[in-house]
Write an enzyme that holds these catalytic residues in place. Structure first.
Site, PDB file in Angstrom:
ATOM      1  N   CYS A  67      42.719  42.322  41.792  1.00  0.00           N
ATOM      2  CA  CYS A  67      42.449  41.473  42.967  1.00  0.00           C
ATOM      3  C   CYS A  67      41.000  41.025  42.856  1.00  0.00           C
ATOM      4  O   CYS A  67      40.146  41.459  43.617  1.00  0.00           O
ATOM      5  CB  CYS A  67      42.688  42.236  44.261  1.00  0.00           C
ATOM      6  SG  CYS A  67      44.333  42.951  44.424  1.00  0.00           S
TER       7      CYS A  67
ATOM      8  N   GLY B  32      39.090  38.173  43.123  1.00  0.00           N
ATOM      9  CA  GLY B  32      38.288  37.212  43.857  1.00  0.00           C
ATOM     10  C   GLY B  32      37.334  37.867  44.841  1.00  0.00           C
ATOM     11  O   GLY B  32      37.693  38.879  45.448  1.00  0.00           O
ATOM     12  N   PRO B  33      36.115  37.322  44.999  1.00  0.00           N
ATOM     13  CA  PRO B  33      35.573  36.123  44.353  1.00  0.00           C
ATOM     14  C   PRO B  33      34.912  36.376  42.999  1.00  0.00           C
ATOM     15  O   PRO B  33      34.333  35.465  42.425  1.00  0.00           O
ATOM     16  CB  PRO B  33      34.537  35.638  45.365  1.00  0.00           C
ATOM     17  CG  PRO B  33      34.047  36.894  46.005  1.00  0.00           C
ATOM     18  CD  PRO B  33      35.241  37.816  46.078  1.00  0.00           C
TER      19      PRO B  33
ATOM     20  N   GLY C 271      32.793  39.349  41.956  1.00  0.00           N
ATOM     21  CA  GLY C 271      31.602  40.176  41.788  1.00  0.00           C
ATOM     22  C   GLY C 271      31.831  41.345  40.849  1.00  0.00           C
ATOM     23  O   GLY C 271      31.096  41.536  39.870  1.00  0.00           O
TER      24      GLY C 271
ATOM     25  N   GLU D   9      43.532  36.877  40.144  1.00  0.00           N
ATOM     26  CA  GLU D   9      43.329  36.545  41.559  1.00  0.00           C
ATOM     27  C   GLU D   9      44.469  35.639  42.006  1.00  0.00           C
ATOM     28  O   GLU D   9      44.803  34.664  41.321  1.00  0.00           O
ATOM     29  CB  GLU D   9      41.984  35.858  41.769  1.00  0.00           C
ATOM     30  CG  GLU D   9      41.786  35.212  43.118  1.00  0.00           C
ATOM     31  CD  GLU D   9      41.988  36.170  44.289  1.00  0.00           C
ATOM     32  OE1 GLU D   9      42.585  35.739  45.300  1.00  0.00           O
ATOM     33  OE2 GLU D   9      41.560  37.344  44.185  1.00  0.00           O
TER      34      GLU D   9
ATOM     35  N   ASP E 186      49.670  36.949  41.078  1.00  0.00           N
ATOM     36  CA  ASP E 186      49.899  37.781  42.253  1.00  0.00           C
ATOM     37  C   ASP E 186      50.088  39.225  41.815  1.00  0.00           C
ATOM     38  O   ASP E 186      51.021  39.531  41.058  1.00  0.00           O
ATOM     39  CB  ASP E 186      51.141  37.275  42.996  1.00  0.00           C
ATOM     40  CG  ASP E 186      51.383  38.000  44.317  1.00  0.00           C
ATOM     41  OD1 ASP E 186      50.742  39.039  44.556  1.00  0.00           O
ATOM     42  OD2 ASP E 186      52.218  37.509  45.105  1.00  0.00           O
TER      43      ASP E 186
ATOM     44  N   ASP F  75      40.959  46.263  43.934  1.00  0.00           N
ATOM     45  CA  ASP F  75      40.066  46.144  45.093  1.00  0.00           C
ATOM     46  C   ASP F  75      40.884  45.460  46.184  1.00  0.00           C
ATOM     47  O   ASP F  75      40.898  44.236  46.291  1.00  0.00           O
ATOM     48  CB  ASP F  75      38.835  45.332  44.709  1.00  0.00           C
ATOM     49  CG  ASP F  75      37.786  45.276  45.804  1.00  0.00           C
ATOM     50  OD1 ASP F  75      38.009  45.885  46.867  1.00  0.00           O
ATOM     51  OD2 ASP F  75      36.765  44.604  45.612  1.00  0.00           O
TER      52      ASP F  75
ATOM     53  N   CYS G 172      36.812  47.865  50.853  1.00  0.00           N
ATOM     54  CA  CYS G 172      35.543  47.739  51.586  1.00  0.00           C
ATOM     55  C   CYS G 172      35.812  48.081  53.046  1.00  0.00           C
ATOM     56  O   CYS G 172      35.569  47.291  53.952  1.00  0.00           O
ATOM     57  CB  CYS G 172      34.974  46.335  51.446  1.00  0.00           C
ATOM     58  SG  CYS G 172      33.285  46.225  52.104  1.00  0.00           S
TER      59      CYS G 172
END
Length: 486
Positions: A299, A301-302, A304, A324, A351, A368, A421
């Site tokens: 996963c 995106g974006p 980092g 992504e 996906d 993530d 996060c």
């Protein structure tokens, strides 16, 4: 102008009445058309009505309108200060209107909140704060509603923030969650979930929870990441940054716009929180028992973590596939991994719940997962108002499916890093426990052992998870679990 830039307008959370000490260099006097307040209003309106993100929209508008210097600093302070303390300001204004605040026109609320922030949390003199805000109201909502804003703000100006707190906050001894919710501007359910994640009960007074809420309302520094093999921390220090305490690739920018740094413009460095750097680094430090040739960021995106992983893969013998689901974000990922050493990074639009790769082919997998974002409330304060008590439960099935597919993607002996996060237990421990209960081919590793230079990280049963915290580590509240497939 970055959100973290130093502002001359803000005053301490507690202390003297608003306005004592005078205006800062004439900042209170509105210039023609008052560009700072207008751009702050436009961002707040878009955040409220279009689910925009302030950290993306504000820099774009400042650039589009040619706003810089003190006006940009004021706009930044007004935007983020208002978003952070919106809950407190709303509780105050509830007592200052003759109806419910929910019935106030949507285009008027941002004006009132901007005015309340200037009155209660900046050094702008009260008369100037009211005058400038009412003038803004005339331009954006008309004369009639400007008179309403004037009446409300004059009532707000009757007390300072400490005095208002005594009026509006519940008794801390009776209702500690309610007290912290009002005083530190977080929804009550968020306060309770953060306390649960910290292992605190209301009977203790929620002392550490309060430290976390205070940290959420402080302005974080911009953290940079030097991509291994393309830039060094010394490069970033040379332009005014300071090395981060834990990440070997990190540096913090005390103030200023990171977009002006050459290494950022060239893609050799990026803006990335230190905890994000460290959870990616932990995955690369695990022994994968055999070959170590192909990694997956599921996963991405974006981009980092993908940028860091691609650089680390390229410095060794591995390659990274960064996936992504959203094509536009996949384009950002492609730029993040571009020119990694040995061209080790490749971005695809795919996906993670419908894998475009064969099972069991990767040696390391990072997932993530999409989450509530409660770990990034310092940088995205609007997230606390955007999420609901059911948000974590709504996301848990997707997080579960992504982790299951990540496990299927890794070969026996390989390792999966599950990252969010968010410290919300339903998104972290709850998801990992469910997958562990469903399978007998997984071992939960002690993730903190891979980051032994960082204190107070271990979380969960037997301390096998990693949980970063803003008030402990000065980072976002990133969660990490490492699972080896046997």
């Amino acid at each position: 102008m970055s959100e973290q830039s130093r502002s001359p307008y803000r005053r301490p959370r507690h202390g003297s009445r608003p306005g004592q000490g005078g205006a800062q260099g004439g900042a209170a006097q509105a210039k023609p058309r008052d560009p700072a307040r207008r751009v702050a209003y436009d961002v707040l309106r878009a955040v409220d009505q279009r689910d925009a993100y302030a950290n993306l929209l504000l820099p774009a508008l400042l650039n589009e309108r040619g706003i810089s210097g003190r006006d940009a600093a004021l706009a930044t302070e007004l935007t983020y200060g208002t978003l952070r303390l919106q809950g407190t300001y709303d509780a105050i204004m509830e007592t200052c209107v003759d109806r419910t605040l929910a019935s106030v026109d949507a285009e008027v609320l941002p004006v009132l909140r901007l005015g309340a922030h200037q009155l209660l949390s900046t050094k702008i003199p009260p008369h100037a704060a009211v005058s400038a805000t009412v003038d803004l109201a005339r331009r954006v909502v008309g004369h009639h509603r400007a008179r309403f804003a004037n009446a409300v703000l004059r009532k707000v100006a009757a007390r300072d923030l400490d005095a208002w707190t005594e009026v509006i906050a519940p008794d801390r001894a009776v209702d500690p969650s309610g007290y912290l919710s009002v005083v530190h501007s977080h929804p009550r359910w968020v306060v309770k979930e953060l306390a649960r994640a910290l292992g605190e009960r209301s009977s203790t007074g929620l002392v550490e929870t309060e430290r976390l809420l205070v940290a959420h309302n402080e302005r974080p520094k911009v953290t940079l990441m030097a991509k291994p093999g393309r830039a060094t921390v010394a490069d970033l220090v040379a332009v005014g940054a300071e090395p981060t305490p834990y990440s070997p690739f990190g540096a913090q920018l005390p103030e200023g716009d990171p977009g002006t740094i050459r290494e950022i413009r060239q893609g050799r460095a990026a803006v990335q929180d230190e905890a994000s750097q460290l959870v990616a680094l932990a995955l690369t430090r695990v022994d994968v028992h055999g070959r170590d040739e192909l990694w997956l960021d599921m996963c991405a995106g974006p981009g980092g973590k993908a940028g860091l992983l691609a650089s680390l893969a390229g410095k060794g013998e591995a390659r990274l596939v960064a996936s992504e689901v959203q094509p536009a974000r996949a384009g950002l990922v492609a730029r993040a991994v571009h020119r990694a050493p040995r061209d080790a990074g490749r971005a695809i639009a795919a996906d993670g719940t419908r894998p475009a790769w064969r099972p069991g082919v990767f040696d390391r997998v990072l997932v993530d997962a999409p989450c509530t974002g409660l770990g990034a409330l310092r940088r995205r304060p609007e997230s606390r108002w955007r999420r609901t008590e059911n948000s974590a439960a709504d996301l848990a099935p997707l997080q579960h499916d992504l982790l299951v597919n990540a496990v299927e993607a890794v070969r026996p002996g390989g390792v999966v890093a599950y990252v969010t996060c968010s410290p919300h237990l339903d998104e972290t421990d709850g998801v990992v426990r469910r997958v562990l209960a469903e399978r007998d081919d997984l071992t939960l590793l002690r993730a903190a052992d891979l980051l032994d230079g960082v204190p107070d990280l271990a979380a969960g049963e037997d301390g096998r998870y990693v949980q970063f915290w803003p008030h402990r580590h000065g980072t976002d509240a990133m969660f990490l679990a490492l699972l080896r497939r046997s």
